[in-house]
Design a protein around this motif. Sequence first.
Motif, PDB file in Angstrom:
ATOM      1  N   MET A   1       0.845  -1.207   0.000  1.00  0.00           N
ATOM      2  CA  MET A   1       0.000   0.000   0.000  1.00  0.00           C
ATOM      3  C   MET A   1       0.874   1.249   0.000  1.00  0.00           C
ATOM      4  O   MET A   1       1.082   1.856   1.037  1.00  0.00           O
ATOM      5  CB  MET A   1      -0.886   0.032   1.251  1.00  0.00           C
ATOM      6  CG  MET A   1      -1.740  -1.175   1.413  1.00  0.00           C
ATOM      7  SD  MET A   1      -3.128  -1.125   0.318  1.00  0.00           S
ATOM      8  CE  MET A   1      -3.957  -2.630   0.772  1.00  0.00           C
ATOM      9  N   ASN A   2       1.458   1.548  -1.123  1.00  0.00           N
ATOM     10  CA  ASN A   2       2.403   2.650  -1.132  1.00  0.00           C
ATOM     11  C   ASN A   2       1.937   3.781  -2.016  1.00  0.00           C
ATOM     12  O   ASN A   2       1.426   3.562  -3.102  1.00  0.00           O
ATOM     13  CB  ASN A   2       3.744   2.196  -1.683  1.00  0.00           C
ATOM     14  CG  ASN A   2       4.323   1.052  -0.899  1.00  0.00           C
ATOM     15  OD1 ASN A   2       4.277   1.058   0.324  1.00  0.00           O
ATOM     16  ND2 ASN A   2       4.816   0.050  -1.579  1.00  0.00           N
ATOM     17  N   PHE A   3       2.127   4.993  -1.563  1.00  0.00           N
ATOM     18  CA  PHE A   3       2.174   6.097  -2.511  1.00  0.00           C
ATOM     19  C   PHE A   3       3.617   6.171  -2.976  1.00  0.00           C
ATOM     20  O   PHE A   3       4.517   6.316  -2.161  1.00  0.00           O
ATOM     21  CB  PHE A   3       1.803   7.410  -1.823  1.00  0.00           C
ATOM     22  CG  PHE A   3       0.349   7.592  -1.618  1.00  0.00           C
ATOM     23  CD1 PHE A   3      -0.202   7.498  -0.351  1.00  0.00           C
ATOM     24  CD2 PHE A   3      -0.496   7.851  -2.690  1.00  0.00           C
ATOM     25  CE1 PHE A   3      -1.570   7.676  -0.154  1.00  0.00           C
ATOM     26  CE2 PHE A   3      -1.850   8.034  -2.507  1.00  0.00           C
ATOM     27  CZ  PHE A   3      -2.394   7.943  -1.231  1.00  0.00           C
ATOM     28  N   HIS A 132      18.296   3.442  -5.502  1.00  0.00           N
ATOM     29  CA  HIS A 132      18.832   4.101  -4.306  1.00  0.00           C
ATOM     30  C   HIS A 132      20.018   3.309  -3.822  1.00  0.00           C
ATOM     31  O   HIS A 132      19.954   2.601  -2.814  1.00  0.00           O
ATOM     32  CB  HIS A 132      17.729   4.170  -3.244  1.00  0.00           C
ATOM     33  CG  HIS A 132      18.055   5.082  -2.111  1.00  0.00           C
ATOM     34  ND1 HIS A 132      18.524   6.358  -2.282  1.00  0.00           N
ATOM     35  CD2 HIS A 132      17.985   4.889  -0.770  1.00  0.00           C
ATOM     36  CE1 HIS A 132      18.716   6.927  -1.107  1.00  0.00           C
ATOM     37  NE2 HIS A 132      18.403   6.054  -0.168  1.00  0.00           N
TER      38      HIS A 132
ATOM     39  N   ALA B   9       8.532  13.670  -5.990  1.00  0.00           N
ATOM     40  CA  ALA B   9       7.194  13.683  -5.409  1.00  0.00           C
ATOM     41  C   ALA B   9       7.243  13.196  -3.965  1.00  0.00           C
ATOM     42  O   ALA B   9       8.051  12.363  -3.605  1.00  0.00           O
ATOM     43  CB  ALA B   9       6.289  12.768  -6.214  1.00  0.00           C
ATOM     44  N   VAL B  11       6.121  11.204  -0.679  1.00  0.00           N
ATOM     45  CA  VAL B  11       5.788   9.783  -0.591  1.00  0.00           C
ATOM     46  C   VAL B  11       5.292   9.425   0.780  1.00  0.00           C
ATOM     47  O   VAL B  11       5.478  10.168   1.751  1.00  0.00           O
ATOM     48  CB  VAL B  11       7.018   8.911  -0.898  1.00  0.00           C
ATOM     49  CG1 VAL B  11       7.485   9.139  -2.310  1.00  0.00           C
ATOM     50  CG2 VAL B  11       8.119   9.206   0.080  1.00  0.00           C
ATOM     51  N   GLN B  12       4.683   8.344   0.832  1.00  0.00           N
ATOM     52  CA  GLN B  12       4.252   7.806   2.107  1.00  0.00           C
ATOM     53  C   GLN B  12       4.533   6.315   2.066  1.00  0.00           C
ATOM     54  O   GLN B  12       4.035   5.611   1.205  1.00  0.00           O
ATOM     55  CB  GLN B  12       2.763   8.076   2.268  1.00  0.00           C
ATOM     56  CG  GLN B  12       2.170   7.553   3.560  1.00  0.00           C
ATOM     57  CD  GLN B  12       0.690   7.864   3.597  1.00  0.00           C
ATOM     58  OE1 GLN B  12       0.248   8.921   3.179  1.00  0.00           O
ATOM     59  NE2 GLN B  12      -0.091   6.929   4.082  1.00  0.00           N
ATOM     60  N   GLY B  14       4.622   2.564   3.531  1.00  0.00           N
ATOM     61  CA  GLY B  14       4.037   1.678   4.527  1.00  0.00           C
ATOM     62  C   GLY B  14       3.851   0.314   3.935  1.00  0.00           C
ATOM     63  O   GLY B  14       3.825   0.146   2.731  1.00  0.00           O
ATOM     64  N   ALA B  25      12.289   0.861  -3.663  1.00  0.00           N
ATOM     65  CA  ALA B  25      11.376   1.457  -2.696  1.00  0.00           C
ATOM     66  C   ALA B  25      12.099   2.443  -1.809  1.00  0.00           C
ATOM     67  O   ALA B  25      11.512   3.393  -1.328  1.00  0.00           O
ATOM     68  CB  ALA B  25      10.719   0.378  -1.860  1.00  0.00           C
ATOM     69  N   THR B  28      12.597   6.526  -2.103  1.00  0.00           N
ATOM     70  CA  THR B  28      11.914   7.554  -1.353  1.00  0.00           C
ATOM     71  C   THR B  28      12.809   8.131  -0.273  1.00  0.00           C
ATOM     72  O   THR B  28      12.706   9.299   0.071  1.00  0.00           O
ATOM     73  CB  THR B  28      10.672   6.964  -0.690  1.00  0.00           C
ATOM     74  OG1 THR B  28      11.074   5.847   0.092  1.00  0.00           O
ATOM     75  CG2 THR B  28       9.712   6.484  -1.740  1.00  0.00           C
ATOM     76  N   GLY B  29      13.707   7.305   0.237  1.00  0.00           N
ATOM     77  CA  GLY B  29      14.619   7.817   1.265  1.00  0.00           C
ATOM     78  C   GLY B  29      15.471   8.949   0.726  1.00  0.00           C
ATOM     79  O   GLY B  29      15.802   9.895   1.419  1.00  0.00           O
ATOM     80  N   ARG B 320      -0.791  12.281  -6.302  1.00  0.00           N
ATOM     81  CA  ARG B 320      -0.572  11.132  -5.421  1.00  0.00           C
ATOM     82  C   ARG B 320      -1.300   9.937  -6.004  1.00  0.00           C
ATOM     83  O   ARG B 320      -2.500   9.978  -6.229  1.00  0.00           O
ATOM     84  CB  ARG B 320      -1.128  11.425  -4.022  1.00  0.00           C
ATOM     85  CG  ARG B 320      -0.409  12.528  -3.283  1.00  0.00           C
ATOM     86  CD  ARG B 320      -1.215  12.944  -2.047  1.00  0.00           C
ATOM     87  NE  ARG B 320      -1.464  11.839  -1.143  1.00  0.00           N
ATOM     88  CZ  ARG B 320      -0.887  11.697   0.059  1.00  0.00           C
ATOM     89  NH1 ARG B 320      -0.009  12.572   0.470  1.00  0.00           N
ATOM     90  NH2 ARG B 320      -1.199  10.667   0.830  1.00  0.00           N
ATOM     91  N   VAL B 321      -0.537   8.877  -6.261  1.00  0.00           N
ATOM     92  CA  VAL B 321      -1.148   7.659  -6.799  1.00  0.00           C
ATOM     93  C   VAL B 321      -0.838   6.515  -5.853  1.00  0.00           C
ATOM     94  O   VAL B 321       0.322   6.273  -5.529  1.00  0.00           O
ATOM     95  CB  VAL B 321      -0.603   7.341  -8.207  1.00  0.00           C
ATOM     96  CG1 VAL B 321      -1.191   6.031  -8.726  1.00  0.00           C
ATOM     97  CG2 VAL B 321      -0.914   8.471  -9.178  1.00  0.00           C
ATOM     98  N   ARG B 322      -1.870   5.824  -5.416  1.00  0.00           N
ATOM     99  CA  ARG B 322      -1.630   4.655  -4.579  1.00  0.00           C
ATOM    100  C   ARG B 322      -1.683   3.425  -5.477  1.00  0.00           C
ATOM    101  O   ARG B 322      -2.663   3.194  -6.183  1.00  0.00           O
ATOM    102  CB  ARG B 322      -2.670   4.553  -3.466  1.00  0.00           C
ATOM    103  CG  ARG B 322      -2.362   3.371  -2.540  1.00  0.00           C
ATOM    104  CD  ARG B 322      -2.764   3.605  -1.118  1.00  0.00           C
ATOM    105  NE  ARG B 322      -4.199   3.795  -0.987  1.00  0.00           N
ATOM    106  CZ  ARG B 322      -4.790   4.337   0.072  1.00  0.00           C
ATOM    107  NH1 ARG B 322      -4.060   4.758   1.102  1.00  0.00           N
ATOM    108  NH2 ARG B 322      -6.077   4.450   0.119  1.00  0.00           N
TER     109      ARG B 322
END
Lengths: 328, 1005
Positions: A1-3, A132, B9, B11-12, B14, B25, B28-29, B320-322
């Motif tokens: 479940m990521n944006f 990254h 962009a 990010v969130q 989880g 992934a 985002t960091g 924002r796209v989930r």
Amino acid sequence: MNFLPASQIAIDEPASFRLLEPRSLEEAARLLAGESAVALAGGCDVLERIKTQWIRPREVVNLKTIPGLSGVSGREIGALATLAAVARESRLPAALRQAAVRVATPQIRNLGTQGGNLLQDSRCPYYRGPWHCYRAGGATCDALRGFTYEHALWGGERCYTVSPSDTAPALAALGAEVEVFGGGRLRRMPIERLFAPPSYDITSMHTLERGEILTRILLPEAPPGAGSAFRKAAARQSWDFALASAAVYVEMEGDRCRLARVVLGAVAPVPWRAVEAEQALLGARLRDRIEQAARAAVSGAQPLPHNAYKIGLVKRLVREALEEIAAG
Amino acid sequence: MSDTPSRRAFVQIGGALSVAAGSLAKATGRLRRAWGGGVEPPAPEPVFRRPLELQVNGQTRRLEVEDRRTLLLALRDDLGLTGTKKGCNLGQCGACTVLLEGDPVYSCLLLARDARGKAITTIEGLAGPDGALHPVQQAFVDKMGMQCGHCTPGMILSAVALLRDNPHPGQQQVREALAGNLCRCGNYVKEVEAVLHAARGAAAGSGGQQSVIGSRRPVLDARPKVTGQALYAGDVRLPGGMLHAKVWRSPLPHARVERVDLQAARALPGVAATLTWEEVPNYRGDRRFLNGKARYVGDGIAAVAAANPYQAQEALARIRVRLRREQPLFDAEQALRGSPVRVHAGGPVAGFAAPQPADQHTIRFERGDVEKALKEADRVVQGRYTTPWQCHVPIEPHCVLARWDQGKLTLYDSQQSVHNCQRVLEKVLGLPAGAVRVIAPYLGGGFGGKCTDNEGKTLYQGIAALLARKAGRPVRLEYTLQELMFAEDVRNPFHFELRVGLRRDGSLTAIDCRAVQATGGYASSGPAVCAVAGEGILDTYRAEALRYVAYSVYTNTPVGGELRGFGHPQAVFALETHMDKAAEAAGMNPLDFRLKNHLREGDQLVTVEGELTPIRHSGLAECLERGAQTIGWRERWTPPQAKTGRLRRGLGMRMSQEHSGRDVANGLVAIRPDGRIVVPLGVGNLGTEAHTAIVLLVAQALGLTSDHIERWIEARWADSGSTAWDFVSDASRAVHCTGKAFYLAALDARQQLLATASRLLGADASRLELRDGRVGIPGGGRALSFAELARRAPRRDLASPRHGPGDLSKVLNEDTGRAFQPEAKLHPSTLALIQREFQDCLVGIGLYAYHPAAKSWGAGFAEVEVDMESGLVRVLRLVMAHDVGRAIHLDGVEAQIQGGGIFGLGYGITEELLVDPSTGIPVNPALHWYRPLTMLDYPAIDAIVVEAPDPSGPLGAKGMGENPVFNGAAAVANAIYNAAGVRVDEIPLTWPRVYQALQRAGRLE
């Protein structure tokens, strides 16, 4: 479940910035000390990164407005001198001119600077892309899991990128020093200390601190009988970064080699001294030791899954460079 | 210290990751560090605009621009000087070259502010005040120094700088000076010739030529291309301005879109409209122009239009796209063996109509009993071959400008197929016929990547159109280099398994091929490419038993579309490398083996329609003999065992055929009451310069000499609202199909002119001749002008366009995979055009559907040098002999052979899009990693034109634009074997691959 962030591929214009145009080194150093400032010389590397927005500086500091940094003579090259000016300068040693003229294309050489060529960032496509990796501040090397066609034979340590500059091995072979403005004063150091291996700083290809500015490259006086040559192997004869390159400098006493420097490019994270090759040449007639030196140049190479062909390339290039010096 | 960290962009993060995606992934960091750990994006960017004075072409120009403005955008958008073209926009192609104080630089890598106080010269500054062309421009006109023209302004400026410094350069110096200008059409040989011609001060003009067919003459659009006046889609400016669109593209190879939040994007100043996948209409097929499930990295999900590209980019960052990740599938063979991953419901195989289960092939052809024939053979040779993803990379990325006006939509598009694009867009947007008009007078290269001919394509035009409708303003969507390289369709990779049965005498009993193609996230042209690859495998050699079974398989990778050759380049590499092995197994020289076994006139061909047709008029034997002679095959070929040393040279060859097109073409020639002849061609202007060849055919039919063409003929092209209907300009069809249709139309007009003149002059038509716009009795008797005859000729009934028996072959419907017989009628839109515009004209009409037996044949020969120490390969020479039926425009034919040869050489030795095996992300989407060949990378090239006319072609002409592409890979691979004794069964033949082959064989020096 990521944006997740969008794929960045639709971006090719910069985020907004102010272009600052200092008139002195002191002013430039002050401006570059800011967290969000980058230096702009020829722009051939940094502008590409700014346009694709992998970096988004708020200030861009134009170094070209500082006077006195772009001159070229037989022993001194201003950091802001264009590569075209370096290639044209007949008083400079052969290896440097041969390297300068092999950089990219005429258009890039008309804008790109000597300093920029030395300080350019890694060209590993994983680092330049969305991965990254260590160099980007992360905790892995993605190339190792993917394609390592263009990565290092020596000196890799967690990161296996290669030094992309053509002039760097040439200048290193010629025994160049660089002059840096930092902390309010000028200092000099051998050019080798300009380049950062992964063990020194895995996120940077060079050792300059924030706010420091490369000002000049200085060459020692070459004694009579000294010779140099540079050879580059690339998949295309234009535009391409080297898959391997070799710069050779020798000082002769009569017909015997008194001093030799063999520096390889694009095979290690920094320009790589092929010490065994140099030793093979000492005290001998060049022609007698070409094959030996070529083979010695690849001793200790540690190929990755896809880059063993570079071993053959290095031998070929060292051989060709020595043959040219021996002939001339 | 590293540079200022990146920012992207917000990010969130989880939840657990469902795939091993490397460090992606954690990208985002990288971003969070830049924003000091926050999750919200910074406030909208402050904008700094300042006055700026630039010296452009000797004039002082005053602007007010932001500091971030590049010189390229300042010239094009702020000063309206669109002669400087926008290509990759990242300093990797050279299209944006301008002179700065006389030195060539990339204006896309120069800030506008950085150019102040320096003299800037653009292409617009070269011609004299009276419009007289600069000698270099004139030389490019005379020597066909351009094909699509998009690299031309930049290249001319580089040449001008060279000649200023060195007025008498040699060939090598010219090549080095122009080495920073990429030409994807591969027109390097002619470009060098043009510069040398200018240096020699050769007189302008190619001399008055009387003959039309087979002539050399400037192409019809030479002048607009050398002056920068040619308007490509991105050059079009509308009064009132336009919005700029950007597309939100998936970073993941396989994911379902759960939510798209546009709130923050809409709140940005300048954002005028947004679009998500949910707003895209439903239409036929497995793909939409924005999708609710991402099936490859780069798949479009949402889009935004804003006042300028900077704001559009900023808005993109705030969408924002989930996404809910799904397991991706990257391996086509794995999909066939059985995988739980479903890229599309219905199965892993792309069928012509719909997805199919793994045991259902996409296409199959069989003749005779292959297993029996293989058993009866004295020897069976087996092999497996692999070809990569290739990118089109035309110098001009796709660009469309969409404008609505009272329910009618105009698209200024970089498009090879204006009529099909119109039809498809009308269909997907639910618009009535005639509501869409597609205008594309110039495009900067296509190579099949700009053919919007069915609903399976990306249909980026739909994005621009819907945004424009929502915003109530025109919208331009322009690809970046990376979008061009893999968000758009590419060439699909193949695995081929080949088996051939050999008799002792070297003849073949059977050819058996199983092909697996990774078509990517959507079918697009995958199934059709499989069919044409079958043609490539089956239509060259004699063997009683044939079998070809192909699977087009969905994978979460870039999508397989149309790319020059359309299955042949892949198939010819596999077949010709394999046949080389067969020749060796039979103990025969590769040339002799091919001379013995190639298909001959009277033998049966398998067509893509799945039918058999006999070959007629094949020039292949002549191609083989003349090519072999030119490279000195018989005198110089030795087997690999005879080679020694660290550097070894070898010769290799290949041969193949190619169809001359597909589908139907309409021909229309209209003679106005003032005598001018309108030739409204539906062909695309992608650089093949087919329009020039077709106009020569019309001129020939109407008795016009070359000097009179520009005076009498008004040619127009690539506008769906004002040209005769045509299918697509691809598949090597323009001269053969559209040319034939227009030749027939011109003959139709000729007949009407003669009939009317005969009546008015009271002389038998057989005694009259057409000459330079008049019809009369030869020897100075009475004559009537075309104008008079056009006014007085009776109007022609349009129900039966002129065509001959055999001019309407069955054609393949690529949507169903089945052949159909076209009707002998003009397309309604051609009839509507005649009604609208040519009511008062003498109208000639023609119709043609390509004949599958009208194959072009070709043979290619390569000489290489292999370094046995490193695998470094140098290609020393390329000899290409092509049977074109009849050369109509000789410069154009040569340009296709040379240019296609260089394009195909790149496919063989440097080009591959590398897709990361962990994440499905392309690793090398940049030109300095992808490596299309530069001005310094082509070898000595011999282009031999052979003519074995085909009766169905116009004056015997066949299609030939693709066959030259098939030379590079196979000929070089075979030459490498001949030199080094190792087979490389995978292309491109990069040094690492050759080295690995040498190492495995224990042959490294």
